[in-house]
Design a protein around this motif. Structure first.
Motif, short mmCIF file in Angstrom:
data_model
loop_
_atom_site.label_atom_id
_atom_site.label_comp_id
_atom_site.label_asym_id
_atom_site.label_seq_id
_atom_site.Cartn_x
_atom_site.Cartn_y
_atom_site.Cartn_z
N GLY A 180 90.84 -48.40 31.23
CA GLY A 180 91.64 -47.43 31.98
C GLY A 180 93.11 -47.82 32.01
O GLY A 180 94.00 -46.98 31.85
N ASP A 181 93.37 -49.11 32.18
CA ASP A 181 94.77 -49.56 32.23
C ASP A 181 95.44 -49.49 30.86
O ASP A 181 96.63 -49.15 30.76
N LEU A 182 94.66 -49.75 29.80
CA LEU A 182 95.21 -49.60 28.44
C LEU A 182 95.63 -48.15 28.21
O LEU A 182 96.73 -47.88 27.73
N ALA A 183 94.75 -47.23 28.60
CA ALA A 183 95.03 -45.81 28.40
C ALA A 183 96.27 -45.40 29.20
O ALA A 183 97.14 -44.68 28.71
N LEU A 184 96.36 -45.89 30.44
CA LEU A 184 97.50 -45.54 31.30
C LEU A 184 98.82 -46.05 30.71
O LEU A 184 99.81 -45.32 30.62
N LEU A 185 98.82 -47.31 30.26
CA LEU A 185 100.05 -47.90 29.72
C LEU A 185 100.50 -47.18 28.45
O LEU A 185 101.69 -46.94 28.25
#
Ligand SMILES: NC(=O)c1ccc[n+]([C@@H]2O[C@H](COP(=O)([O-])OP(=O)(O)OC[C@H]3O[C@@H](n4cnc5c(N)ncnc54)[C@H](OP(=O)(O)O)[C@@H]3O)[C@@H](O)[C@H]2O)c1
Length: 243
Positions: A180-185
């Motif tokens: 999720g954090d990879l996608a957000l960044l």
């Protein structure tokens, strides 16, 4: 008779509350009252400040508390200082359940800074797309660097206008996952992350994602807290309680 005050507001405090409840320990969970809908706990809950050291000392005596567990966030230094002072004053035992700080590993591009002001300075003059992962309370420190675009992640939607002219708030409550954090960044085209060195698993995903994307991270060091007994695990604290 054992009666515990658990100072909470963290993932660790929730785990501690579960262990205390399962062991049938008489305990009260304390929230500062910062979030609108705090997570339910398997213990009786009280909400709000105690009124400084004197207020906390008075509460401990009035409530017949025998042990205090400080499982607050490593950046909740005022609460931790108050707990040390109040417990010393009334002569009650205190233990902190504290996470290890994060350590840089291979591939990490971290700059360590001592405080918020240094984090602002570390961003530099040129406008950048910043993931400002420091919660809601300290955002105004970045008002002096309005040239950057800030992505914020907050537990509650902001009720007041944000002190940053170019900011987007994502509303979400941890623990967070790396995917999720990879996608957000990637989606927000983030160029640099500013975070507190909180430690623990719940907020680490952004650092793992930053490593994968080779993004720089400005990591704010923990504030100083007076010396106290520290446990790293819930089990250690249960042992300290004689359970
Ligand atoms: N700081 C962070 O980055 C962060 C991140 C995640 C979660 N949290 C959680 O959010 C809460 C507030 O953090 P903070 O940084 O604002 O704390 P802080 O600056 O250390 O505390 C300021 C005041 O808030 C009250 N307070 C703080 N934690 C409390 C608790 N668990 N129960 C009752 N009163 C509490 C105390 O008021 P009185 O002096 O009136 O007693 C304290 O003096 C804490 O529970 C912390 O675990 C903080």
């Amino acid at each position: 008779m054992t009666r515990v005050l658990l100072l909470g507001g963290t993932t660790e405090a929730a785990a501690m509350a579960r262990a205390l409840a399962e062991a049938g320990v008489d305990a009260v969970y304390s929230y500062a009252g910062r979030t609108e809908a705090p997570v339910a706990q398997p213990l009786p809950v009280r909400v709000g400040g105690f009124g400084g050291v004197a207020g906390l000392a008075a509460y401990l005596k009035a409530e017949g508390i025998s042990h205090v567990i400080d499982a607050t966030h490593p950046f909740a230094a005022q609460m931790s200082r108050n707990a040390v002072e109040a417990c010393a004053e009334v002569g009650f035992p205190l233990i902190a359940l504290e996470r290890e700080p994060w350590q840089a590993g291979e591939g990490d591009r971290w700059t360590h800074v001592p405080d918020l002001a240094a984090a602002v300075a570390a961003l530099g003059e040129a406008p950048r797309r910043v993931f400002l992962a420091i919660g809601r309370q300290n955002l105004s420190a970045f008002a002096g660097a309005p040239q950057h675009h800030y992505l914020l992640r907050l537990v509650d939607p902001p009720i007041e206008p944000l002190p940053l002219p170019h900011a987007e708030a994502v509303i979400a409550r941890g623990p967070f996952e790396v995917a999720g954090d990879l996608a957000l960044l990637k989606d927000r085209r983030i160029e640099v992350i500013v975070a507190k060195n909180a430690g623990g698993a719940g907020a680490e995903a952004k650092l793992v994602a930053a490593r994968e994307l080779k993004l720089p991270v400005v990591l704010i060091d923990r504030p100083l807290v007076p010396e106290r007994r520290v446990a790293r695990t819930v089990g250690e604290v249960m042992g300290w309680l004689g359970r």
